[in-house]
Scaffold this motif. Structure first.
Motif, mmCIF file in Angstrom:
data_model
loop_
_atom_site.group_PDB
_atom_site.id
_atom_site.type_symbol
_atom_site.label_atom_id
_atom_site.label_comp_id
_atom_site.label_asym_id
_atom_site.label_seq_id
_atom_site.Cartn_x
_atom_site.Cartn_y
_atom_site.Cartn_z
ATOM 1 N N ASP A 61 0.936 -1.168 -0.194
ATOM 2 C CA ASP A 61 0.067 0.066 -0.055
ATOM 3 C C ASP A 61 0.728 1.357 -0.057
ATOM 4 N N ASP A 62 2.104 1.026 0.666
ATOM 5 C CA ASP A 62 2.922 2.361 0.932
ATOM 6 C C ASP A 62 3.816 2.651 -0.313
ATOM 7 N N SER A 63 3.742 3.649 -0.982
ATOM 8 C CA SER A 63 4.615 3.800 -2.339
ATOM 9 C C SER A 63 5.926 3.864 -2.087
ATOM 10 N N ALA A 64 6.337 4.518 -0.660
ATOM 11 C CA ALA A 64 7.520 4.587 -0.354
ATOM 12 C C ALA A 64 8.417 3.150 -0.348
ATOM 13 N N LEU A 65 7.497 2.150 0.143
ATOM 14 C CA LEU A 65 8.048 0.834 0.219
ATOM 15 C C LEU A 65 8.041 0.200 -0.815
ATOM 16 N N VAL A 66 7.481 0.615 -1.996
ATOM 17 C CA VAL A 66 7.413 0.193 -3.442
ATOM 18 C C VAL A 66 8.730 0.801 -3.994
ATOM 19 N N SER A 67 8.996 1.721 -3.747
ATOM 20 C CA SER A 67 10.112 2.623 -4.355
ATOM 21 C C SER A 67 11.640 2.105 -3.672
ATOM 22 N N ALA A 68 11.472 1.730 -2.489
ATOM 23 C CA ALA A 68 12.379 0.983 -1.565
ATOM 24 C C ALA A 68 12.873 -0.332 -2.268
ATOM 25 N N ARG A 69 11.893 -1.132 -2.569
ATOM 26 C CA ARG A 69 12.105 -2.292 -3.330
ATOM 27 C C ARG A 69 12.652 -2.085 -4.670
ATOM 28 N N ALA A 70 12.278 -1.127 -5.331
ATOM 29 C CA ALA A 70 12.970 -0.975 -6.581
ATOM 30 C C ALA A 70 14.337 -0.537 -6.578
ATOM 31 N N SER A 71 14.481 0.281 -5.611
ATOM 32 C CA SER A 71 16.013 0.853 -5.466
ATOM 33 C C SER A 71 16.985 -0.424 -5.219
ATOM 34 N N ARG A 72 16.271 -1.450 -4.361
ATOM 35 C CA ARG A 72 17.263 -2.668 -4.214
ATOM 36 C C ARG A 72 17.256 -3.536 -5.269
ATOM 37 N N GLY A 73 16.740 -3.098 -6.500
ATOM 38 C CA GLY A 73 16.742 -4.075 -7.569
ATOM 39 C C GLY A 73 15.730 -5.185 -7.661
ATOM 40 N N GLU A 74 14.669 -5.065 -6.747
ATOM 41 C CA GLU A 74 13.665 -5.975 -6.558
ATOM 42 C C GLU A 74 12.076 -5.475 -7.395
ATOM 43 N N THR A 75 11.559 -6.621 -7.587
ATOM 44 C CA THR A 75 10.053 -5.933 -8.269
ATOM 45 C C THR A 75 9.600 -5.111 -7.427
ATOM 46 N N ASP A 76 8.286 -4.312 -7.981
ATOM 47 C CA ASP A 76 7.697 -3.496 -6.988
ATOM 48 C C ASP A 76 7.047 -4.007 -5.757
ATOM 49 N N HIS A 77 6.421 -5.161 -6.243
ATOM 50 C CA HIS A 77 5.724 -6.002 -5.064
ATOM 51 C C HIS A 77 6.308 -7.376 -4.980
#
Length: 219
Positions: A61-77
């Motif tokens: 739900d939290d877009s900041a958590l989505v961005s953090a995953r993306a910065s780690r090279g992971e899928t958005d969810h």
């Protein structure tokens, strides 16, 4: 694989009412905590009963958590996993959209036509077990897909099976300040129940959140 079960229950141990409808047991602070656990997981697992009752999306739900995953090279969810022995997941379930990869765990008895329908709807079908999903085999298959951190959100049948197979590593249990009642209401661990060799947990932490208590156990 690290298996982290997270659940919210009433003070009398119920996950929902006898109608098996979704009930808000915790509050905003706990919802944020759950979202953080999801963000740290490679996949989130629920049983088909949860899908049929609640039609959850199982995304962040939290877009900041989505961005953090993306910065780690992971899928958005994180990936989504549905334990569904007979392939009953509706083809229009929210878990089958294109927001994340979805694995549907089925048994060998699941009709071939239903498996094909699920695959056509975007699911990756994993056959594990003869008449019911074997979580030992299923988790091994998920590991082969790169899933090392698995979050489990229920329901009671799935959680009981994982405890029965000795597969749970960690349990986070939010106890809300409400009574639901009902002999037919789902509990944390349903299934056949234990009559011996009861799983013993080690309490790691106790924390007050919202108007309830979060209990964290090592298993």
């Amino acid at each position: 694989m690290h298996v982290h079960v997270n659940a919210a229950m009433s003070v009398d141990g119920k996950l929902s009412s006898r109608r098996r409808e979704q009930i808000k047991i915790s509050g905003d602070d706990d919802f944020a905590r759950v979202d953080e656990i999801r963000a740290d997981a490679d996949a989130v697992l629920v049983g088909v009963g949860t899908v049929l009752a609640d039609d959850p999306h199982l995304t962040l739900d939290d877009s900041a958590l989505v961005s953090a995953r993306a910065s780690r090279g992971e899928t958005d969810h994180p990936a989504r996993v549905v334990a569904d022995s007979r392939a009953r997941t509706p083809t229009d379930a929210r878990t089958l959209d294109d927001e994340a990869t979805t694995y549907v765990l089925v048994s060998e008895t699941a009709p071939e036509a239903r498996r094909a329908d699920l695959e056509a709807s975007g699911a990756e079908v994993v056959v594990a077990g003869e008449e019911r999903v074997s979580f030992l085999a299923a988790l091994e298959a998920l590991e082969a897909h790169g899933i090392e951190q698995l979050m489990v959100e229920g329901g009671g049948e799935v959680i009981f099976s994982l405890f029965s197979d000795g597969l749970v590593d960690e349990l986070s249990l939010y106890v809300g300040s409400m009574v639901i009642g009902g002999r037919d209401a789902p509990t944390l661990a349903d299934g056949e129940g234990f009559v011996a060799d009861f799983p013993r947990l080690s309490l790691r932490d106790v924390e007050r959140i919202d108007d309830g208590v979060l209990l964290t156990y090592d298993c």
